[in-house]
Design a protein around this motif. Sequence first.
Motif, PDB file in Angstrom:
ATOM      1  N   HIS A  48       0.826  -1.204   0.000  1.00 18.84           N
ATOM      2  CA  HIS A  48       0.000   0.000   0.000  1.00 18.84           C
ATOM      3  C   HIS A  48       0.862   1.256   0.000  1.00 18.84           C
ATOM      4  CE1 HIS A  48      -2.484   3.255   1.712  1.00 18.84           C
ATOM      5  NE2 HIS A  48      -3.469   2.664   1.057  1.00 18.84           N
ATOM      6  N   GLU A  49       1.923   1.248   0.781  1.00 16.18           N
ATOM      7  CA  GLU A  49       2.822   2.404   0.839  1.00 16.18           C
ATOM      8  C   GLU A  49       3.498   2.649  -0.499  1.00 16.18           C
ATOM      9  OE1 GLU A  49       6.891   3.908   3.131  1.00 16.18           O
ATOM     10  OE2 GLU A  49       5.848   2.094   3.807  1.00 16.18           O
ATOM     11  N   ALA A  50       3.902   1.574  -1.174  1.00 14.69           N
ATOM     12  CA  ALA A  50       4.565   1.726  -2.471  1.00 14.69           C
ATOM     13  C   ALA A  50       3.596   2.236  -3.537  1.00 14.69           C
ATOM     14  CB  ALA A  50       5.160   0.397  -2.903  1.00 14.69           C
ATOM     15  N   LEU A  51       2.352   1.767  -3.497  1.00 14.95           N
ATOM     16  CA  LEU A  51       1.368   2.176  -4.495  1.00 14.95           C
ATOM     17  C   LEU A  51       0.747   3.528  -4.188  1.00 14.95           C
ATOM     18  CD1 LEU A  51      -0.493  -1.198  -5.173  1.00 14.95           C
ATOM     19  CD2 LEU A  51       1.088  -0.010  -6.683  1.00 14.95           C
ATOM     20  N   ASP A  52       0.886   3.984  -2.953  1.00 19.00           N
ATOM     21  CA  ASP A  52       0.265   5.248  -2.564  1.00 19.00           C
ATOM     22  C   ASP A  52       0.770   6.408  -3.419  1.00 19.00           C
ATOM     23  OD1 ASP A  52      -1.348   6.955  -0.789  1.00 19.00           O
ATOM     24  OD2 ASP A  52       0.600   7.701  -0.115  1.00 19.00           O
ATOM     25  N   LEU A  53       2.035   6.391  -3.794  1.00 16.76           N
ATOM     26  CA  LEU A  53       2.589   7.472  -4.609  1.00 16.76           C
ATOM     27  C   LEU A  53       2.541   7.182  -6.106  1.00 16.76           C
ATOM     28  CD1 LEU A  53       5.644   8.825  -2.577  1.00 16.76           C
ATOM     29  CD2 LEU A  53       3.294   9.668  -2.676  1.00 16.76           C
ATOM     30  N   CYS A  54       1.852   6.117  -6.497  1.00 17.62           N
ATOM     31  CA  CYS A  54       1.592   5.887  -7.923  1.00 17.62           C
ATOM     32  C   CYS A  54       0.527   6.873  -8.363  1.00 17.62           C
ATOM     33  CB  CYS A  54       1.131   4.453  -8.153  1.00 17.62           C
ATOM     34  SG  CYS A  54       0.486   4.137  -9.819  1.00 17.62           S
ATOM     35  N   LEU A  55       0.820   7.667  -9.380  1.00 21.50           N
ATOM     36  CA  LEU A  55      -0.128   8.680  -9.839  1.00 21.50           C
ATOM     37  C   LEU A  55      -1.233   8.098 -10.726  1.00 21.50           C
ATOM     38  CD1 LEU A  55       2.650  10.247  -9.215  1.00 21.50           C
ATOM     39  CD2 LEU A  55       1.675  12.060 -10.637  1.00 21.50           C
ATOM     40  N   ALA A  56      -1.134   6.802 -11.045  1.00 23.17           N
ATOM     41  CA  ALA A  56      -2.090   6.158 -11.950  1.00 23.17           C
ATOM     42  C   ALA A  56      -2.154   6.894 -13.282  1.00 23.17           C
ATOM     43  CB  ALA A  56      -3.476   6.065 -11.313  1.00 23.17           C
ATOM     44  N   CYS A  57      -0.983   7.341 -13.754  1.00 23.04           N
ATOM     45  CA  CYS A  57      -0.921   8.124 -14.989  1.00 23.04           C
ATOM     46  C   CYS A  57      -0.942   7.249 -16.240  1.00 23.04           C
ATOM     47  CB  CYS A  57       0.334   8.995 -14.987  1.00 23.04           C
ATOM     48  SG  CYS A  57       1.879   8.068 -15.109  1.00 23.04           S
ATOM     49  N   LYS A  58      -0.782   5.954 -16.088  1.00 21.32           N
ATOM     50  CA  LYS A  58      -0.766   4.980 -17.184  1.00 21.32           C
ATOM     51  C   LYS A  58       0.465   5.112 -18.076  1.00 21.32           C
ATOM     52  CE  LYS A  58      -5.797   4.306 -17.663  1.00 21.32           C
ATOM     53  NZ  LYS A  58      -5.868   2.891 -17.283  1.00 21.32           N
ATOM     54  N   GLY A  59       1.429   5.931 -17.654  1.00 19.07           N
ATOM     55  CA  GLY A  59       2.625   6.097 -18.474  1.00 19.07           C
ATOM     56  C   GLY A  59       3.351   4.797 -18.724  1.00 19.07           C
TER      57      GLY A  59
END
Length: 414
Positions: A48-59
């Motif tokens: 969860h901590e690692a994915l929390d800063l994923c912007l979900a930008c799909k890049g």
Amino acid sequence: MCPSYRVTREEKHATRGRARLLMEMMRGTPGGGEDAVVTGGWRSKDVHEALDLCLACKGCRSDCPVNVDMATYKAEFLAHHYRWRPRPPSHYSMGWLPLWARLAAAAPGAVNALTHAPGIDRVVKRAGGVDRHRELPRFAGERLTDWFKRRGGAQTDGPPVVLWPDSFTSNFHPAIGRAAVRVLEAAGFRVEMPPVPLCCGLTWISTGQLATAGRVLRRTVDALAPRLRAGVPVIALEPSCGAVFRADAPQLLSGDPDVERLAGQTRSLAEFLLDRAPQAITAPPPGTGRTAIAQTHCHQHAIWGFDADTEVLERAGVQAEVLDAGCCGLAGNFGFERGHYEVSVGAAELGLWPAVRDADPGTTVLADGFSCRTQIEAGTRARPRHLAELLAELLCPEEAGERGAAVTAPTEVS
């Protein structure tokens, strides 16, 4: 590639690091086990901590050599992680934005006054999980859908096209939708909008509320089905909503013919004009063209690219520099959420904000995404515009756009 990794330089915030953690989570057991590197399964705090800063930008979907789609993985993880558990406040505020926007439409002026009143705004932000540095968007006085009904719907007898009134355009920047209507009608098309309030489900997808997103999408597809079966194109002005129709919907509602039709018939404004009405895009007299810089929305970059926009701009006499700056850093709810501000503005400072600040006065800043425009306005003096607004001004000068346009003198972010 990954905006948060470019800011933090921590491996767990790289696509590779997040993918490795997810792989180790799937290898382990819900209770951990002696050999488990990641314990807790779907409830893992490390993942969860690692994915929390994923912007979900799909890049990563388009830029990663193996096309890892971390945005989809994050949505799926959040759906399991918060199953039968309370969610963060932002999931209820920004995740349910279409509902709150519909309610706010009854008295947008009063809602704006309340949410921007000194002191009260801090309470609203705290309750909604919004970072204190962010300014809450203001609701428009009249939604795009209400304006369209008031004018009497379609005004021409040409071939029909559905203009999708997404929650961001309709509730916050309806001038963009009105500009698109002018352009499409000038090109000879009969513009239609859904007769009932609908949504693509984007905000529920980005916060991992996939069951709700599926129900919202199901209702939308059923309402659009007659037009889809008749082959009517759907034009999405907000790139992230277009990406839902073209990519996320077939994943959430797989095997449905109408969903496949929606994915195949959804087009951006530039794609549609280039394919169906290229003769409507005319260049101005020599020496009267515009210069512009364009920020490509990251979901558009990942799903269908910017080539059609580039060609439309060239045909319209606009000399445009397409920025290679990556994600703007706001990325929907991400940049508004408490705890994400530093990474959000750090991503903007990597390329977007400096490019806009350094642009020559009079240069038009183009940004089709609501998040991109909001981020640009937060860190520069520019007034970014949607392609529809620029085309309306160039192709329908008697009905010039309503929103302001050019870059003023560069300014430092306060």
